[in-house]
Every structure is written in C-alpha cells, then in structure tokens.
Design a protein around this motif. Structure first.
Motif, mmCIF file in Angstrom:
data_model
loop_
_atom_site.group_PDB
_atom_site.id
_atom_site.type_symbol
_atom_site.label_atom_id
_atom_site.label_comp_id
_atom_site.label_asym_id
_atom_site.label_seq_id
_atom_site.Cartn_x
_atom_site.Cartn_y
_atom_site.Cartn_z
ATOM 1 N N THR A 569 29.892 49.434 33.259
ATOM 2 C CA THR A 569 31.175 49.124 32.618
ATOM 3 C C THR A 569 30.932 48.928 31.131
ATOM 4 N N VAL A 570 31.640 49.703 30.315
ATOM 5 C CA VAL A 570 31.510 49.615 28.858
ATOM 6 C C VAL A 570 32.749 48.875 28.338
ATOM 7 N N ASN A 571 32.542 47.673 27.751
ATOM 8 C CA ASN A 571 33.647 46.877 27.225
ATOM 9 C C ASN A 571 34.230 47.502 25.967
ATOM 10 N N LYS A 572 35.596 47.047 25.658
ATOM 11 C CA LYS A 572 36.217 47.506 24.425
ATOM 12 C C LYS A 572 35.521 46.829 23.255
ATOM 13 N N PRO A 573 35.448 47.438 22.061
ATOM 14 C CA PRO A 573 34.820 46.814 20.906
ATOM 15 C C PRO A 573 35.707 45.640 20.388
ATOM 16 N N SER A 574 35.110 44.578 19.884
ATOM 17 C CA SER A 574 35.871 43.404 19.413
ATOM 18 C C SER A 574 35.101 42.691 18.309
ATOM 19 N N ILE A 575 35.892 41.782 17.624
ATOM 20 C CA ILE A 575 35.284 40.950 16.596
ATOM 21 C C ILE A 575 35.703 39.516 16.887
ATOM 22 N N LYS A 576 34.776 38.610 16.840
ATOM 23 C CA LYS A 576 35.069 37.190 17.063
ATOM 24 C C LYS A 576 34.784 36.415 15.779
ATOM 25 N N ILE A 577 35.856 35.604 15.297
ATOM 26 C CA ILE A 577 35.705 34.824 14.070
ATOM 27 C C ILE A 577 35.417 33.386 14.475
ATOM 28 N N THR A 578 34.335 32.866 13.939
ATOM 29 C CA THR A 578 33.974 31.471 14.205
ATOM 30 C C THR A 578 33.883 30.718 12.884
ATOM 31 N N GLY A 579 34.103 29.404 12.956
ATOM 32 C CA GLY A 579 34.046 28.534 11.781
ATOM 33 C C GLY A 579 35.144 27.455 11.854
ATOM 34 N N LYS A 580 35.264 26.591 10.833
ATOM 35 C CA LYS A 580 36.269 25.518 10.824
ATOM 36 C C LYS A 580 37.671 26.097 10.744
ATOM 37 N N SER A 581 38.604 25.341 11.282
ATOM 38 C CA SER A 581 40.003 25.805 11.283
ATOM 39 C C SER A 581 40.843 25.160 10.173
ATOM 40 N N SER A 582 40.247 24.309 9.338
ATOM 41 C CA SER A 582 41.006 23.681 8.240
ATOM 42 C C SER A 582 40.068 23.480 7.062
ATOM 43 N N THR A 630 42.067 37.507 8.481
ATOM 44 C CA THR A 630 41.780 38.729 9.286
ATOM 45 C C THR A 630 40.386 39.269 8.931
ATOM 46 N N ALA A 631 39.590 39.523 9.984
ATOM 47 C CA ALA A 631 38.265 40.213 9.826
ATOM 48 C C ALA A 631 38.389 41.581 10.491
ATOM 49 N N LYS A 632 38.081 42.671 9.786
ATOM 50 C CA LYS A 632 38.336 44.030 10.278
ATOM 51 C C LYS A 632 37.138 44.952 10.020
ATOM 52 N N ILE A 633 36.783 45.724 11.077
ATOM 53 C CA ILE A 633 35.789 46.805 10.936
ATOM 54 C C ILE A 633 36.445 48.057 11.506
ATOM 55 N N GLY A 634 36.744 48.957 10.668
ATOM 56 C CA GLY A 634 37.459 50.152 11.121
ATOM 57 C C GLY A 634 38.793 49.783 11.686
ATOM 58 N N LYS A 635 39.045 50.149 12.950
ATOM 59 C CA LYS A 635 40.305 49.844 13.597
ATOM 60 C C LYS A 635 40.227 48.563 14.422
ATOM 61 N N VAL A 636 39.023 47.987 14.496
ATOM 62 C CA VAL A 636 38.848 46.762 15.276
ATOM 63 C C VAL A 636 39.003 45.563 14.327
ATOM 64 N N LYS A 637 39.855 44.621 14.760
ATOM 65 C CA LYS A 637 40.067 43.451 13.898
ATOM 66 C C LYS A 637 40.250 42.197 14.743
ATOM 67 N N ALA A 638 40.108 41.044 14.034
ATOM 68 C CA ALA A 638 40.319 39.732 14.664
ATOM 69 C C ALA A 638 40.978 38.790 13.622
ATOM 70 N N THR A 639 41.750 37.826 14.096
ATOM 71 C CA THR A 639 42.450 36.900 13.178
ATOM 72 C C THR A 639 42.146 35.465 13.571
ATOM 73 N N LYS A 640 42.346 34.577 12.562
ATOM 74 C CA LYS A 640 42.151 33.138 12.790
ATOM 75 C C LYS A 640 43.046 32.374 11.818
ATOM 76 N N LYS A 641 43.746 31.350 12.345
ATOM 77 C CA LYS A 641 44.626 30.549 11.493
ATOM 78 C C LYS A 641 43.852 29.377 10.913
ATOM 79 N N ILE A 642 44.067 29.168 9.622
ATOM 80 C CA ILE A 642 43.373 28.112 8.896
ATOM 81 C C ILE A 642 44.458 27.211 8.245
#
Length: 646
Positions: A569-582, A630-642
């Motif tokens: 099974t090959v998973n979809k590509p993703s980006i995970k943003i980690t760090g403080k939220s404020s 928003t963190a984006k590589i090509g068409k793959v992106k991830a978001t995080k609220k601060i």
C-alpha cells in the motif's frame, strides 16, 4: 718316378682383369658368351707394369698389370702356325714359391657374371710342366692342371693319348689332372660346367670325357678365367681360342600332350629339356587359336571358347613340342538359389550356406561368396558363415556369369537381466532424476526402452531421465528384450512463502520482499508487480519502489509455478507542520514542515501578512489576531493556525 706339380691358388697373384660396358665380342651367335683369339695383339710385347691400375678405368688394352719380376704376359706369334697370334705367359727364372696366375673378368649383356650352365673351350700348348687353366666363380670353380714328369720318366710311354683323372689336393681344392701329354704340342681342352649341380667334366681333344667332378666352390655364376705357370719350372705356356658358349638343347618334351578343358578352366604345361643341363631353359609359349585357349609365359593354359587348338612350346634353340587343347562348349547358369534366406546367429556360431545352380550341368560351377559387413559376419569360399560381432550382414553368392542370391544374417546377444540403481524416487514438479539401468550381458543386442505409466505426473527420456510434471505417482519401466524392471516416482508441487504478507510505503520509498522458504531450495524465484504505476519490483532481488498512491500486489513465483503474494500500500504524499500554536507580538516561533511521499523545497506563507510574517518556517508576530500558516511542496500542502497575543 712320376712327379706331379699342382700350382697353389694362394699364390702371389698377377691380376689382369677387364670390365667392359659393351659386349666382349662381336658374334652373331647369341649362345656365345665370350670369344678371344688374341689377333688384336692388345698385350703385344708388353712387360708387366709397375702397379695395379684403377679397376674403374681400365686401360685401352683391357688388361690390369701388377709388377712381378721374371714373369711376362704378351701376345706373340704361334710357334706352329704362321700369322696366328696367341697369348704367351713366360717364366724366365726358376725360383721357389707359388705359381704365377693371370686372371680376367668380363661382363655379358651388362652383367658381371654368367649364371648359366656352359661350355668353356681353350687351346693350350706347354713348353714346360705344371701349367694350368681355371674357370672362375667365387674362386677357382673348375680347373685342369698339366702334371709334370722328369725327362727320364718311362711312365709317359704308358699312354698313347692324354689321360684325365681327379685328384683332391686339399679339402677345398678339387682339380682335374692331365697326364701323358707332350711338351710343345697344342691340346684342345673342353670344360662342361653344370652350375645347377656344382659339377664339371673335361675333354681333351676328341678323347673320352672325364667323369663328373664336384666344383671347388658352390658358386652359381661364372665371373672369369685364369691361367698361369709355376715359378719352379721356367718356360712358356701358350693359350689361344678361349671361348665360352651355352649348352644347347637338343629337344624338348611336354608333361601333357592332350588336354580337355571346360571354358575358364586352366592347366599348366612344363617342358623337359634334352640334355637336362642345357644352358637356357627359356620356353616361348604360343597358342594356335587364342579364341579357344590362351597361354602365358609360365605355360599356364586358360580355356576361352569351344574348339580345339595346339599350344606350342619353343626353346631358344628352336626345338618345339605341342599339346592339343580341346575346350568343350560352355553351359551358363540360368538361376541361382540358397538353401537359407535368413538366419539369426549368436557370436562365434557358424552356418553353412549351399548354393544351387540351374541347370545341373553348368560348365562353370564356381560360386563367389561375399559379405557386405565382415565386421559382423564372414564367409569363406565354401559358403560357411561365421558370426563375428553383433549386428546385421548380407551374404551374397555370385555365379560365374553374375547371378546372385542372398542370405540375411543377424548376429544377436539377448539380455538375461536388468538392475536399476533406484526402485523409488521423489522429486518436485519440473525437477529431473536420472535412472541408470545395468543390462546383463553388457554386449546384448536387445534395445533398452524406457516408459512411464502416467505421463501427466512424470515422463522419461530414452536415456532414463525422469521429469516431474505434476503432483502424483508414476511407475517408470525399463525393458530389454523380455526383461523388465520398474521404479516408483513420487512428484510433489514446489512451494514458496514470504516473510511479510503486506507493507505500507510512501511514494519514492523502497522495500525488499523477502522469501521465508522455497522448496525445493534449488528453485529460482521471480518477482512481479500487479500495478507498476503504484509500485515496481526488481524481478530477481524483490526490491519494491513506490511510485504513486494506491495498492499493488507483489507476487513471488518459483521456476515451477509456486507463488506467494505481498500486498503493498502506497500512501498519499503529505506535509505535517509542527511547532507552537501561538506567539506574542514582536516574538518569533519556529515551525517545522515534515513531508511524506513528496520531495522538494518547502514554501511558507501566511494568509494575513499584517498580523504576522514567516520566513523559512520562522514566524514573527506583528499584531494581535489569528493567522493561517501554509507549508507547500508542489501540489502538496499543509496549514496550521497560529494565535498572536499582546
């Protein structure tokens, strides 16, 4: 008292020889081997020279000379007949020692000797005693010596004519002695020499011939003559008209005078000569009609066709004898047959084949027997066939006019036993096992055959190699003639298992599918992918490469068809943003983007740049509020609220 003087042949020799490349004489009679009457005077008034001259290059006068004091050899006038030249040997001084001998060699028709019975003639006049004349052949072959007497010996008066008698002076010196002769008188001496029986006899003038005497050597050829006088008796001896001639035949008879033959039959004619010691026993054979019978140079007569003819033998003297040859008409064979047309034999066995010709009265009943394979079977001239080695041969009988009949011969060696090296065997599908059969005897001519009672399970080659086809049991049989043995073969299916039945992967990742077990261990494993758009696999190493999100089945297959599957099974590509939220206004926080299944540089952005700014993941609060990063590589992106606080 009568005194005889015999000159020794072991004397100091004055050798006078000539070897000519052309005939010695010019005589129309081919039966004359040598003739010399000394009229040319080629040694006229010559004293002996000082040395032996080169035998390969004789002097022009034809004589070889060796120095010997007080002895002369020359051609001079005949003491009795004016104008006649003769050869003279003269001993001037009486001395002790051996006699003086003069020899002459010759060639006849290029040969250095004469190998025929012949007659040697010479005229001799002695003015002193003890003279001699030798015919040479490997030494003194035949000889005559003139005995000597004192002047007052009354025994001379006992004989009105010369007397010849044999005397042995030693075990190897056999001579004829001439007794009762007169000094100063010419005598004609005739030798008859039988080289075949190694004997000779002598005749003086017209007197009765002597008895036969053994020759002094066993030579079968005459190579010259010699003459001389003793040292002890000074004086001269004269020689003239030396002649060597063949002994002519006076007539011939044949061993057969009337012969009847069938066509192709032969007979041999032989001639008998009178006298039996004739020099040349050559016979020329002729046929009066070669269409009836031919004859070869050996007197072999061959019948050719029906009729009558005469075969004539002619001697060199012209004497003839005849044999009448009658050849009966030839009856040809019309058919030929054999009593056996085929026969099976074992090695070293024999069988006699009999051929029958028709009609029964065929002239030539000759049968020629042949084998087309003598390595298998031979046949002799009576039709007896012998088995030599195993195989097949055709024996052919052929008549004299070319008709044939055949017999087929098979030479066999039946099998008496078979043993197999295995009686049971277990293999996997696709595997092979070799069965070895030992047939007794090993020289059997029976064919060895292999078979399987269930070819769906296992097959067997002509060499005993068994191949598994599917799971089950088969009986393999080997047969030679009437002998049979079997082996039970069990075939199993091959198997393969994997260490993992499934695996999850990210796009671009690699994973090796490993086998847990393979039976049999010799099986090769090939890997394949059911969906190469999702995942590919190296066929030999099993290394999987994820290509895109989705599922693919990786199948491991053995050489003989066993399989095992690993689901990828090959998973979809993703980006995970980690760090403080404020973050407080005027302060910074660092955010980390972790991509999965995607590669490249992360691009950061905020939706409200008046409230915050971000650079390479470092966010700075500018005013109170909430922003989306928003963190984006090509068409793959991830978001995080601060949240930005005061």
């Amino acid at each position: 008292m009568k005194k005889r003087f015999l000159s020794s042949i072991m004397a100091i020799t004055l050798a006078i020889s000539t070897v000519l490349s052309t005939p010695i004489f010019a005589n129309a009679d081919a039966r004359v081997f040598y003739e010399d009457d000394f009229q040319e005077g080629y040694v006229d008034d010559r004293l002996l020279g000082n040395a032996v001259e080169d035998i390969e290059n004789p002097p022009s006068d034809g004589w070889y000379k060796k120095n010997e004091s007080n002895t002369q050899l020359f051609v001079t006038n005949d003491p009795e007949t004016a104008g006649n030249k003769v050869l003279k040997i003269e001993q001037n001084v009486s001395t002790n020692g051996s006699s003086q001998k003069f020899t002459r060699a010759f060639k006849y028709n290029g040969e250095e000797n004469i190998s025929q019975n012949l007659i040697v003639e010479v005229d001799i006049r002695c003015d002193t005693y003890g003279q001699y004349f030798y015919v040479l052949g490997g030494g003194n072959l035949a000889q005559v010596n003139f005995s000597n007497y004192s002047d007052t010996d009354d025994s001379l008066k006992e004989y009105d004519t010369p007397r010849i008698y044999a005397e042995y002076t030693s075990s190897s010196d056999r001579v004829m002695l001439l007794d009762g002769y007169e000094l100063g008188r010419w005598y004609h001496i005739t030798f008859t020499i039988n080289l075949e029986d190694h004997k000779y006899k002598v005749q003086i003038d017209e007197n009765e011939e002597s008895a036969w005497l053994n020759t002094s050597t066993d030579s079968s050829a005459i190579d010259g003559f010699a003459m001389g006088c003793p040292k002890a008796y000074p004086g001269a001896v004269y020689y003239d008209n030396i002649k060597m001639t063949a002994i002519p035949d006076e007539g011939i008879t044949l061993n057969k005078t009337d012969v009847t033959l069938a066509a192709k039959e032969t007979t041999v004619l032989n001639a008998t000569f009178t006298p039996s010691i004739a020099s040349d026993k050559t016979i020329t054979w002729t046929s009066g009609n070669t269409a009836v019978a031919t004859v070869n140079s050996a007197g072999l007569v061959t019948a050719v066709g029906a009729g009558t003819t005469k075969i004539t033998g002619t001697s060199v003297s012209g004497n003839t004898a005849e044999c009448t040859i009658t050849v009966t008409p030839e009856i040809m064979a019309s058919t030929i047959s054999l009593d056996i047309s085929s026969k099976t034999l074992q090695r070293n066995e024999t069988v006699r084949l009999n051929a029958t010709l028709s009609p029964n009265d065929v002239s030539d009943k000759t049968i020629t027997w042949t084998s087309d394979n003598t390595g298998v079977a031979t046949v002799n001239n009576t039709g007896t066939v012998r088995a030599v080695a195993y195989g097949n041969a055709t024996i052919t009988a052929t008549s004299s006019n070319g008709l044939t009949a055949t017999c087929a011969i098979s030479v066999v060696n039946p099998a008496t036993g078979i043993s197999l090296d295995k009686t049971t065997a277990a293999i996997y599908k696709g595997q092979t096992v070799s069965l070895n059969a030992e047939v007794v005897p090993d020289t059997t001519t029976d064919t060895v055959t292999w078979s399987s009672n269930n070819t769906n399970v296992a097959t067997v080659s002509a060499n005993g190699v068994v191949t598994g086809k599917s799971a089950g049991t088969a009986v393999i049989s080997v047969t030679a003639g009437e002998i049979k043995e079997t082996c039970t073969v069990t075939v199993k299916n091959p198997t393969v298992t994997l260490k993992a039945a499934s695996n999850k992967m990210e796009v671009g990742a690699a994973y090796k599918v490993e086998t847990k077990s393979v039976t049999p261990s010799t099986e090769k494993v090939i890997f394949t992918s059911s969906n190469t758009k999702v995942a590919t696999v190296n066929s030999t190493t099993g290394v999987v490469t994820a290509k895109a999100a989705g599922t693919a089945k990786i199948t491991a297959t053995t050489t003989n068809g066993a399989t095992a599957v690993c689901t990828i099974t090959v998973n979809k590509p993703s980006i995970k943003i980690t760090g403080k939220s404020s973050v407080k206004v005027g302060k910074k926080i660092t955010l980390i983007a972790t991509p999965k299944g995607v590669k490249g540089t992360v691009k950061w952005s905020v939706n409200k740049p008046k409230l915050a700014k971000i650079n390479k993941g470092k966010l700075t609060g500018k005013a109170k509020g909430t922003v989306t990063v928003t963190a984006k590589i090509g068409k793959v992106k991830a978001t995080k609220k601060i949240t930005i606080k005061k």
